[in-house]
Design an enzyme around this catalytic site. Structure first.
Site, mmCIF file in Angstrom:
data_model
loop_
_atom_site.group_PDB
_atom_site.id
_atom_site.type_symbol
_atom_site.label_atom_id
_atom_site.label_comp_id
_atom_site.label_asym_id
_atom_site.label_seq_id
_atom_site.Cartn_x
_atom_site.Cartn_y
_atom_site.Cartn_z
ATOM 1 N N ILE A 195 0.816 -1.216 0.000
ATOM 2 C CA ILE A 195 0.000 0.000 0.000
ATOM 3 C C ILE A 195 0.846 1.260 0.000
ATOM 4 O O ILE A 195 0.320 2.368 0.136
ATOM 5 C CB ILE A 195 -0.984 0.027 1.187
ATOM 6 C CG1 ILE A 195 -0.229 0.001 2.521
ATOM 7 C CG2 ILE A 195 -1.973 -1.119 1.093
ATOM 8 C CD1 ILE A 195 -1.116 0.263 3.713
ATOM 9 N N GLU A 196 2.163 1.099 -0.159
ATOM 10 C CA GLU A 196 3.018 2.275 -0.316
ATOM 11 C C GLU A 196 3.619 2.247 -1.727
ATOM 12 O O GLU A 196 2.941 2.560 -2.686
ATOM 13 C CB GLU A 196 4.070 2.316 0.793
ATOM 14 C CG GLU A 196 3.419 2.575 2.157
ATOM 15 C CD GLU A 196 4.416 2.802 3.268
ATOM 16 O OE1 GLU A 196 5.121 3.820 3.225
ATOM 17 O OE2 GLU A 196 4.481 1.967 4.195
ATOM 18 N N MET A 197 4.865 1.834 -1.872
ATOM 19 C CA MET A 197 5.443 1.803 -3.216
ATOM 20 C C MET A 197 5.044 0.552 -3.993
ATOM 21 O O MET A 197 4.977 0.574 -5.219
ATOM 22 C CB MET A 197 6.970 1.889 -3.132
ATOM 23 C CG MET A 197 7.477 3.254 -2.705
ATOM 24 S SD MET A 197 9.291 3.308 -2.572
ATOM 25 C CE MET A 197 9.764 3.040 -4.273
#
Length: 243
Positions: free
Chosen positions: A39-41
């Site tokens: 859910i980030e990079m």
């Protein structure tokens, strides 16, 4: 959207552990976590190293600084080295304790006394960085997508750590809203109201949480002191890398 509010980068150099739950033991370990977090990079370490290795500027800098091609460990070392320069300095509070009696107004001075006394803030927000670097359950309401975030317990599996989160620094706190691990409160005033009531309800509520019964005037003074912890703007200039 993640389940937690992004923690501040200010003064992370002084943290014993990183992230709200302390799962990273160093800035270097913390730096590479978001790369492969879906859910980030949502990337892979191998692919990021490969892509950066194709950039001439990074090729040159890695060889000049580390004596090697782009690699994951030195990527983490570089990010951590920069993060250690993001320090909140020369606040009105700092100037006051160094002898400038006009640096803080009367409300902030009264707030400082409350911070150390009736408001009991110093029990957790202690030392020059205003944090004990420990983990506490304040009964903060869960407003993010995580229905029940167990915090430090997810790392230690110790019953005492259920719902406990790391005490954040209060340095430059005016710049890091919203507040708490899940961003439950939009303003410092809301935070002070919550803590004055003794926090929220939790089976594992910290024994340090007690109703404070602060008056409206005392709450205003306490917020004035918190605002006096704002440091000077950090000077930043993006370096130019050859393409």
């Amino acid at each position: 959207m993640g389940g937690r509010q992004a923690p501040t980068v200010y003064n992370t150099a002084f943290n014993h552990l990183q992230f709200w739950d302390g799962r990273a033991r160093s800035l270097e370990e913390q730096a590479i976590g978001p790369i492969h977090n879906p859910i980030e990079m949502g990337e892979t370490h191998e692919n990021v190293v490969r892509k950066l290795g194709k950039v001439k500027g990074y090729q040159q800098q890695f060889r000049a600084v580390f004596g090697s091609d782009v690699n994951l460990q030195d990527l983490a070392n570089a990010i951590a080295a920069y993060e250690r320069t993001v320090i909140s300095t020369n606040s009105a509070f700092d100037k006051y304790v160094l002898g400038d009696q006009k640096a803080m107004d009367e409300a902030a001075v009264r707030g400082m006394a409350l911070f150390k006394g009736k408001a009991r803030c110093i029990l957790c927000h202690s030392g020059s960085n205003f944090t004990d670097n420990q983990f506490h359950n304040l009964g903060v309401p869960q407003v993010g997508p995580a229905k029940e975030d167990q915090g430090r317990y997810n790392v230690t599996r110790a019953e005492k750590d259920k719902g406990a989160f790391k005490t954040p620094t209060l340095r430059s706190i005016t710049e890091t809203a919203p507040y708490m691990h899940d961003g439950a409160f939009k303003t410092l005033e809301e935070v002070v109201d919550f803590l004055s009531e003794g926090g929220g309800s939790s089976q594992n509520l910290s024994a340090l949480m007690k109703p404070l019964n602060l008056t409206p005037e005392e709450k205003t003074d306490l917020v004035a002191f918190l605002k006096a912890l704002a440091g000077e703007p950090i000077k930043f200039q993006m370096p130019k890398l050859p393409k």
